[in-house]
Design a protein around this motif. Structure first.
Motif, mmCIF file in Angstrom:
data_model
loop_
_atom_site.group_PDB
_atom_site.id
_atom_site.type_symbol
_atom_site.label_atom_id
_atom_site.label_comp_id
_atom_site.label_asym_id
_atom_site.label_seq_id
_atom_site.Cartn_x
_atom_site.Cartn_y
_atom_site.Cartn_z
ATOM 1 N N THR A 42 0.837 -1.265 -0.114
ATOM 2 C CA THR A 42 0.132 0.105 0.143
ATOM 3 C C THR A 42 0.799 1.113 -0.064
ATOM 4 O O THR A 42 0.332 2.270 -0.115
ATOM 5 C CB THR A 42 -0.938 0.167 1.255
ATOM 6 O OG1 THR A 42 -0.188 0.018 2.627
ATOM 7 C CG2 THR A 42 -1.797 -1.271 1.296
ATOM 8 N N LEU A 43 2.071 1.296 0.288
ATOM 9 C CA LEU A 43 3.102 2.256 0.320
ATOM 10 C C LEU A 43 3.008 2.925 -1.217
ATOM 11 O O LEU A 43 2.978 2.116 -2.017
ATOM 12 C CB LEU A 43 4.367 1.973 0.794
ATOM 13 C CG LEU A 43 4.700 1.634 2.129
ATOM 14 C CD1 LEU A 43 5.871 0.991 2.665
ATOM 15 C CD2 LEU A 43 4.013 2.683 3.068
ATOM 16 N N GLU A 44 3.483 4.231 -1.298
ATOM 17 C CA GLU A 44 3.696 4.889 -2.556
ATOM 18 C C GLU A 44 4.896 4.205 -3.270
ATOM 19 O O GLU A 44 5.989 3.989 -2.423
ATOM 20 C CB GLU A 44 3.756 6.314 -2.389
ATOM 21 C CG GLU A 44 2.309 6.837 -1.524
ATOM 22 C CD GLU A 44 0.897 6.816 -2.027
ATOM 23 O OE1 GLU A 44 0.989 6.222 -3.026
ATOM 24 O OE2 GLU A 44 0.070 6.873 -1.089
ATOM 25 N N ILE A 45 4.904 4.810 -4.515
ATOM 26 C CA ILE A 45 6.321 4.240 -5.336
ATOM 27 C C ILE A 45 7.465 4.757 -4.681
ATOM 28 O O ILE A 45 8.594 4.196 -4.336
ATOM 29 C CB ILE A 45 6.187 4.686 -6.679
ATOM 30 C CG1 ILE A 45 4.920 4.031 -7.489
ATOM 31 C CG2 ILE A 45 7.373 4.689 -7.514
ATOM 32 C CD1 ILE A 45 4.671 4.645 -9.006
ATOM 33 N N TYR A 46 7.355 6.222 -4.354
ATOM 34 C CA TYR A 46 8.523 6.684 -3.608
ATOM 35 C C TYR A 46 9.007 6.565 -2.340
ATOM 36 O O TYR A 46 9.867 6.742 -1.868
ATOM 37 C CB TYR A 46 8.440 8.346 -3.717
ATOM 38 C CG TYR A 46 6.993 8.771 -3.148
ATOM 39 C CD1 TYR A 46 7.001 9.182 -1.778
ATOM 40 C CD2 TYR A 46 5.840 8.918 -3.658
ATOM 41 C CE1 TYR A 46 6.121 9.600 -1.033
ATOM 42 C CE2 TYR A 46 4.861 9.368 -2.974
ATOM 43 C CZ TYR A 46 4.820 10.013 -1.715
ATOM 44 O OH TYR A 46 3.716 10.287 -0.873
ATOM 45 N N LEU A 97 -5.933 3.080 -6.783
ATOM 46 C CA LEU A 97 -5.451 2.792 -8.151
ATOM 47 C C LEU A 97 -4.397 3.692 -8.631
ATOM 48 O O LEU A 97 -4.342 3.980 -10.034
ATOM 49 C CB LEU A 97 -6.628 2.596 -9.202
ATOM 50 C CG LEU A 97 -7.597 1.331 -8.736
ATOM 51 C CD1 LEU A 97 -8.666 1.010 -9.823
ATOM 52 C CD2 LEU A 97 -6.785 -0.128 -8.418
ATOM 53 N N ILE A 98 -3.852 4.617 -7.843
ATOM 54 C CA ILE A 98 -3.250 5.427 -8.557
ATOM 55 C C ILE A 98 -1.547 5.057 -8.551
ATOM 56 O O ILE A 98 -1.027 5.253 -9.958
ATOM 57 C CB ILE A 98 -2.845 6.740 -7.342
ATOM 58 C CG1 ILE A 98 -4.362 7.513 -7.284
ATOM 59 C CG2 ILE A 98 -1.861 7.839 -7.712
ATOM 60 C CD1 ILE A 98 -4.132 8.330 -5.994
ATOM 61 N N THR A 99 -1.311 4.145 -7.910
ATOM 62 C CA THR A 99 0.123 3.414 -8.259
ATOM 63 C C THR A 99 -0.068 2.692 -9.383
ATOM 64 O O THR A 99 0.957 2.798 -10.135
ATOM 65 C CB THR A 99 0.483 2.618 -6.947
ATOM 66 O OG1 THR A 99 0.537 3.484 -5.699
ATOM 67 C CG2 THR A 99 1.727 2.057 -7.257
ATOM 68 N N GLN A 120 8.493 11.658 -9.100
ATOM 69 C CA GLN A 120 7.513 10.694 -9.319
ATOM 70 C C GLN A 120 6.267 10.962 -8.029
ATOM 71 O O GLN A 120 5.195 10.826 -8.453
ATOM 72 C CB GLN A 120 8.159 9.279 -8.403
ATOM 73 C CG GLN A 120 9.136 8.534 -9.033
ATOM 74 C CD GLN A 120 9.809 7.631 -8.242
ATOM 75 O OE1 GLN A 120 9.760 7.559 -7.127
ATOM 76 N NE2 GLN A 120 11.075 7.141 -9.019
ATOM 77 N N ILE A 121 6.508 11.712 -7.020
ATOM 78 C CA ILE A 121 5.323 12.439 -6.369
ATOM 79 C C ILE A 121 4.454 13.287 -7.201
ATOM 80 O O ILE A 121 3.326 13.366 -7.112
ATOM 81 C CB ILE A 121 5.612 13.195 -5.206
ATOM 82 C CG1 ILE A 121 6.579 12.092 -4.153
ATOM 83 C CG2 ILE A 121 4.908 13.831 -4.316
ATOM 84 C CD1 ILE A 121 7.248 12.513 -3.035
ATOM 85 N N GLN A 122 5.180 13.895 -7.930
ATOM 86 C CA GLN A 122 4.497 15.127 -8.805
ATOM 87 C C GLN A 122 3.493 14.416 -9.717
ATOM 88 O O GLN A 122 2.566 14.609 -10.167
ATOM 89 C CB GLN A 122 5.392 15.918 -9.796
ATOM 90 C CG GLN A 122 4.676 17.231 -10.262
ATOM 91 C CD GLN A 122 3.836 18.163 -9.227
ATOM 92 O OE1 GLN A 122 4.254 18.722 -8.457
ATOM 93 N NE2 GLN A 122 2.714 18.039 -9.577
ATOM 94 N N LYS A 123 4.041 13.175 -10.339
ATOM 95 C CA LYS A 123 3.321 12.462 -11.316
ATOM 96 C C LYS A 123 1.995 11.833 -10.426
ATOM 97 O O LYS A 123 1.030 11.701 -11.272
ATOM 98 C CB LYS A 123 4.259 11.412 -11.871
ATOM 99 C CG LYS A 123 5.272 12.076 -12.896
ATOM 100 C CD LYS A 123 5.847 10.767 -13.317
ATOM 101 C CE LYS A 123 7.373 11.187 -14.354
ATOM 102 N NZ LYS A 123 7.932 10.255 -14.961
#
Length: 583
Positions: free
Chosen positions: A74-78, A115-117, A424-427
């Protein structure tokens, strides 16, 4: 069950899996326990998975990325170093050298309920001609069918996780979100009303509530001095009386404080300093409830403290806000006002920190540690006994420092990693905003028929996306880690040599402190003999190692001096024997 039928005119068979290209195998297990115990799962995701791709016909180099072991999907990509490295490789080498990434299942890559990641990962792979291969299916995102199935599997992975949370404790979280008691420790001043077992709530327990109210008022009367308040409480036999017989045993067993075990006051309660600070800053005292997950519930139960008094105290001493973010209390002055180069790095052999302050009018380092309600005082050392010895070792290393051949390159790589993180966060922010706008358009479009449940679901999705956007924006503003900051300062120091040594005394103390803190991890002072000290300097630079300095003579001491025999023995043993062997 939702079924997506593969269209008869699907063109996926025209796309050939890039067998000759290099690939990445991404490995992730969700917890440390799984990492330690599920050895076969790790083997299946690594060695056996490599064999799977070799048997498939892949001939390129295969890189295994296992940096995200024991990290949640569940963690973000970054927030996942392995995932961040994989995305950077896709953006840099995708479609040229890199042709595919492999994971045993989509849920190894993501469990993002919004579903953002998966959407972001799919877009990056689409733009750089990179496939995603799982044991069930190979995904080429140039194909619409692959896009839909990938997003469906990602959605089902997130739903399965939510379902497991519900099975393993979701009912408790749901109750907590509504302001009902959730089995956490009971705050002093309250007990649990179990009249309705499905809707348990805090209720005021007067014998303890009166104490909590006195505690807050007395703290204000003492001009917010936690030290003097603790002194008064320390002189009392107890603070909170034992519970009355009619109070249910479950509440007593979950009470936040530990009872006195022996003596005439057994069963009563006397908190430590940290316990008192926790009581004074607990928003439950004004009727607020902070659930396990979700938003704060105000006016949830009867309050004990007037809100103006509570918030006054909270701002003075709380080290965290109500969302758990660390803040500096208004009344805290850390490390003292005396100028000591080691005021943030000095400790004794027990790990007690030294604070820079005046003692008998002399600038000193003083070791102090809270024990229960009072400070325990340790060694007091004049700054002039410590700083010159430390500065001598510092200058020795600076004069002999050769730096690093690739220093600029290393810092550049770390800075680039930080730039990649922010990109990555901005995307993700852009993706979440786009999803929110699309969802909001559907919600507000009157030409699209919607049931009441659909409206609720769409509204909840908008709310969830807004929360994610807020989180992304907070993370975007986070500054780089301390390690990178230290390395930049160290590089700055190196570029100033040798002039820095000559101009050291002319630098502002704050700048001297900044340089020292970037180079020193900790300094440990021992007291092996009445008039002597030893000092261990643990440098942050591995090539500087650890400096150990023995026999620092103390000019300012209230202890007994050594005898003539001691001095003669020291002179005899000094050339060949360490202090530890002498004493």
């Amino acid at each position: 069950m939702r079924i997506i039928k593969q269209p008869s005119n699907n063109n996926n068979h025209h796309f050939a899996f890039p067998l000759e290209a290099d690939g990445i195998i991404y490995v992730r297990q969700s917890s440390l326990a799984q990492q330690q115990n599920n050895i076969h799962s790790f083997e299946m995701q690594t060695e056996q998975f490599v064999q799977y791709f070799r048997a498939k016909g892949c001939t390129g180099n295969i890189t295994i990325i296992a940096d995200d072991e024991a990290m949640s999907g569940t963690l973000e990509i970054y927030e996942r170093p392995g995932m961040s490295r994989m995305v950077s490789l896709i953006e840099r080498e995708g479609g040229v050298r890199l042709g595919w990434i492999g994971a045993v299942h989509v849920n190894r890559l993501t469990r993002d309920p919004w579903l953002i990641t998966p959407g972001s990962l799919m877009k990056i792979c689409h733009e750089h001609n990179v496939w995603v291969a799982t044991l069930r299916m190979d995904f080429n995102f140039k194909d619409d069918y692959c896009q839909r199935v990938f997003m469906l599997e990602a959605q089902e992975s997130a739903r399965h996780l939510e379902w497991m949370k519900i099975v393993l404790g979701g009912g408790k979280k749901a109750a907590s979100a509504r302001g009902y008691y959730d089995s956490r420790p009971v705050a002093p001043g309250y007990i649990v009303d179990r009249t309705d077992l499905k809707r348990k709530k805090y209720m005021v327990y007067p014998p303890h509530a009166e104490v909590t109210l006195w505690l807050a008022r007395r703290f204000v009367e003492l001009d917010f001095s936690i030290h003097y308040l603790c002194q008064e409480i320390d002189a009392m036999p107890y603070l909170y009386p034992a519970f009355e017989d009619w109070v249910d045993k479950k509440t007593i067993s979950r009470f936040e404080l530990k009872p006195i075990e022996d003596g005439p006051y057994a069963g009563c309660y006397k908190p430590t300093r940290s316990g008192i600070e926790s009581i004074l800053t607990n928003p439950a005292n004004i009727g607020w409830w902070i659930p396990i997950e979700g938003e704060i519930v105000e006016s949830n139960h009867p309050g004990i403290l007037p809100e103006d008094i509570f918030w006054l105290i909270f701002k003075k001493i709380s080290t965290h806000d109500l969302r758990g973010n660390r803040v500096k209390p208004e009344r805290v002055t850390r490390y003292g006002k005396v100028d000591g180069l080691l005021k943030k790095r000095l400790e004794n052999e027990k790990g007690w920190p030294f604070y820079a302050m005046y003692s008998a009018g002399v600038p000193c380092y003083k070791a102090m540690q809270y024990r229960g309600l009072q400070y325990a005082h340790g060694l007091v050392v004049p700054v002039e006994d410590i700083d010159p010895v430390f500065q001598e070792r510092l200058f020795f290393h600076l004069r002999n420092w050769t730096g690093c051949d690739d220093w600029e390159e290393q810092i550049s790589l770390k800075e680039q990693a930080e730039i990649n993180r922010r990109q990555q966060i901005q995307k993700l922010i852009n993706q979440a905003r786009s999803d929110r706008e699309e969802t909001l358009d559907i919600l507000t479009d009157r030409t699209i028929p919607k049931t009441a449940q659909m409206k609720v679901d769409l509204a909840n999705k908008c709310k969830g996306l807004e929360e994610r956007i807020a989180k992304f924006e907070r993370d975007f503003e986070i500054t780089p880690g301390q390690e990178l900051a230290d390395e930049k300062i160290q590089y700055r120091i190196y570029t100033l040599l040798p002039d820095l040594l000559e101009k050291w005394e002319r630098l502002h103390f704050e700048e001297q402190l900044l340089f020292v803190n970037s180079l020193v991890h900790r300094v440990v002072v021992n007291h092996p003999a009445p008039s002597y000290l030893s000092m261990e300097i643990h440098w942050k630079r591995a090539d500087w190692g650890v400096d150990i300095t023995y026999n620092i003579r103390r000019d300012f001491t209230h202890t007994t001096n050594w005898s003539e025999e001691d001095d003669l023995l020291l002179a005899e043993l000094y050339p060949t024997t360490t202090t530890l062997e002498c004493f």
